[in-house]
Design a protein around this motif. Structure first.
Motif, PDB file in Angstrom:
ATOM      1  N   VAL A   1      -3.402   0.650  -5.417  1.00 57.45           N
ATOM      2  CA  VAL A   1      -3.028  -0.726  -5.064  1.00 57.45           C
ATOM      3  C   VAL A   1      -3.615  -1.702  -6.075  1.00 57.45           C
ATOM      4  CG1 VAL A   1      -3.221  -2.524  -3.306  1.00 57.45           C
ATOM      5  CG2 VAL A   1      -2.823  -0.157  -2.606  1.00 57.45           C
ATOM      6  N   GLU A   2      -4.813  -1.407  -6.563  1.00 57.64           N
ATOM      7  CA  GLU A   2      -5.458  -2.281  -7.549  1.00 57.64           C
ATOM      8  C   GLU A   2      -4.618  -2.373  -8.819  1.00 57.64           C
ATOM      9  OE1 GLU A   2      -9.102  -0.779  -9.158  1.00 57.64           O
ATOM     10  OE2 GLU A   2      -9.849  -2.787  -9.625  1.00 57.64           O
ATOM     11  N   THR A   3      -4.129  -1.221  -9.305  1.00 56.48           N
ATOM     12  CA  THR A   3      -3.298  -1.216 -10.505  1.00 56.48           C
ATOM     13  C   THR A   3      -2.004  -1.979 -10.273  1.00 56.48           C
ATOM     14  OG1 THR A   3      -4.202   0.899 -11.258  1.00 56.48           O
ATOM     15  CG2 THR A   3      -2.070   0.253 -12.149  1.00 56.48           C
TER      16      THR A   3
ATOM     17  N   GLY B   1       0.811  -1.217   0.000  1.00 57.74           N
ATOM     18  CA  GLY B   1       0.000   0.000   0.000  1.00 57.74           C
ATOM     19  C   GLY B   1       0.836   1.254   0.000  1.00 57.74           C
ATOM     20  N   VAL B   2       1.883   1.279   0.823  1.00 56.63           N
ATOM     21  CA  VAL B   2       2.768   2.445   0.879  1.00 56.63           C
ATOM     22  C   VAL B   2       3.556   2.573  -0.419  1.00 56.63           C
ATOM     23  CG1 VAL B   2       4.726   3.487   2.088  1.00 56.63           C
ATOM     24  CG2 VAL B   2       2.931   2.301   3.381  1.00 56.63           C
ATOM     25  N   ALA B   3       4.074   1.438  -0.927  1.00 55.36           N
ATOM     26  CA  ALA B   3       4.834   1.468  -2.180  1.00 55.36           C
ATOM     27  C   ALA B   3       3.982   2.015  -3.327  1.00 55.36           C
ATOM     28  CB  ALA B   3       5.337   0.066  -2.513  1.00 55.36           C
TER      29      ALA B   3
ATOM     30  N   LEU C   1     -11.004   0.587 -15.626  1.00 49.85           N
ATOM     31  CA  LEU C   1     -10.342  -0.427 -16.435  1.00 49.85           C
ATOM     32  C   LEU C   1      -9.047   0.112 -17.024  1.00 49.85           C
ATOM     33  CD1 LEU C   1     -10.336  -3.199 -17.841  1.00 49.85           C
ATOM     34  CD2 LEU C   1     -11.751  -2.187 -19.642  1.00 49.85           C
ATOM     35  N   VAL C   2      -9.093   1.337 -17.550  1.00 49.07           N
ATOM     36  CA  VAL C   2      -7.909   1.946 -18.151  1.00 49.07           C
ATOM     37  C   VAL C   2      -6.788   2.085 -17.123  1.00 49.07           C
ATOM     38  CG1 VAL C   2      -7.017   4.125 -19.078  1.00 49.07           C
ATOM     39  CG2 VAL C   2      -9.092   3.138 -20.032  1.00 49.07           C
ATOM     40  N   LEU C   3      -7.138   2.557 -15.929  1.00 47.27           N
ATOM     41  CA  LEU C   3      -6.129   2.726 -14.882  1.00 47.27           C
ATOM     42  C   LEU C   3      -5.570   1.386 -14.425  1.00 47.27           C
ATOM     43  CD1 LEU C   3      -7.825   5.555 -12.778  1.00 47.27           C
ATOM     44  CD2 LEU C   3      -5.849   5.776 -14.298  1.00 47.27           C
ATOM     45  N   ALA C   4      -6.458   0.403 -14.280  1.00 47.81           N
ATOM     46  CA  ALA C   4      -6.014  -0.912 -13.810  1.00 47.81           C
ATOM     47  C   ALA C   4      -5.105  -1.599 -14.814  1.00 47.81           C
ATOM     48  CB  ALA C   4      -7.227  -1.795 -13.503  1.00 47.81           C
ATOM     49  N   GLU C   5      -5.371  -1.409 -16.116  1.00 49.62           N
ATOM     50  CA  GLU C   5      -4.581  -2.067 -17.145  1.00 49.62           C
ATOM     51  C   GLU C   5      -3.350  -1.258 -17.538  1.00 49.62           C
ATOM     52  OE1 GLU C   5      -4.842  -4.938 -18.083  1.00 49.62           O
ATOM     53  OE2 GLU C   5      -6.893  -5.657 -17.937  1.00 49.62           O
TER      54      GLU C   5
END
Length: 316
Positions: free
Chosen positions: A24-26, A14-16, A303-307
């Protein structure tokens, strides 16, 4: 925390992620699909990241934001990423400066003080919005963060006054219950308006989004609440082209849905009406299509941010 064996600072995921400017999801998607991090683990099985690994993640985020696909970057060594980003190998370790903030609200101030690693440098506090504005005055700040559990429209001028007193570049208003008219009035004053997060780690993300000029999707679903188009046909084509490099076809399918719903939204506005009732029906159909488009656009942005795809700018 510190690795006592190697005497190097190490960070939990989480910190990283926050230090690198990622959600964190991405980070999890990038690790699962592209293997971007070869991390050690704590005795409890938690991923631990060194400062160099955090720096690498920050470079990946910077390059993806500039249009490079994450799939072609993931396997590159740190030196090549630095070259692409235009920084030398002797660049200092990645350091994301804490946001300088002023807080309004006693409960919020206590929660922020009790939480560690938020990336917020609290410089001034005030217990109440309608209290002494002098407590907020001082050198310019990044963000004014206000806790207003049940705001109403009478508070909008007070928020503006508090922003001026604090010299804040951005304002984040956190609420528990709020009328849609008040939310619209605050957003008209360029405030980020969001429900009080249950996880304090979300605060820094909200503050950085407010500084970047982004807004959260409206929380109400009244007839006046249909947002403007976020992704036009050009933006959807850009996302689809970038998504073609992925094994996942969701960007293309979601683009097709958005094009279809957007087309029906425009068609409903232009469709001939036989009488007043028919006109109201088409108005309701267009409104429903607009709300559906907004929901799909929010899904597309996630979706864009996660991918790790490039996020097109919002249309003017």
């Amino acid at each position: 925390m510190t690795n006592t064996a190697q005497r190097q600072p190490v960070y939990r995921s989480g910190v990283a992620a926050r230090l690198a400017g990622l959600s964190v999801e991405t980070l999890r998607v990038w690790e699962r699909r592209y293997g971007v991090s070869d991390t050690q683990r704590s005795e409890h099985g938690q991923r631990l990241y060194t400062a160099e690994q955090v720096r690498r993640l920050g470079l990946l985020k910077q390059l993806v934001d500039n249009g490079h696909p994450i799939g072609t970057l993931a396997a590159l060594p740190l030196e090549r990423l630095e070259e692409l980003a235009g920084v030398g190998g002797s660049a200092p370790p990645l350091h994301i400066a804490a946001l300088r903030v002023a807080l309004v609200g006693e409960t919020l101030a206590r929660r922020v003080a009790a939480a560690a690693g938020l990336g917020l440098d609290v410089q001034r506090t005030a217990s109440r919005l309608d209290g002494d504005m002098a407590a907020l005055q001082g050198p310019p700040l990044d963000v004014l963060l206000l806790e207003l559990p049940e705001p109403d429209e009478s508070m909008v001028p007070l928020v503006a006054a508090a922003r001026e007193a604090a010299g804040a570049a951005a304002v984040v208003v956190l609420y528990r219950f709020c009328a849609s008219a008040t939310i619209r009035a605050l957003r008209a004053q360029d405030c980020m308006v969001a429900r009080m997060p249950s996880e304090m780690g979300e605060l820094a993300q909200l503050c950085r989004a407010a500084l970047a000029g982004r807004q959260l999707p409206p929380s109400d679903r009244s007839a006046a609440a249909v947002p403007a188009i976020r992704f036009d046909e050009t933006a959807l084509a850009t996302i689809t082209a970038a998504g073609n490099r992925l094994a996942c076809e969701c960007p293309r399918h979601l683009s097709d849905l958005l094009l279809m719903v957007g087309s029906f939204e425009r068609y409903s506005a232009q469709c001939a009406s036989r009488n007043e009732a028919d006109a109201q029906l088409h108005l309701d159909l267009g409104h429903a299509a607009g709300l559906a488009r907004s929901v799909l656009e929010t899904a597309m942005e996630r979706l864009v941010l996660a991918e790790g795809l490039p996020l097109p700018p919002a249309p003017n």
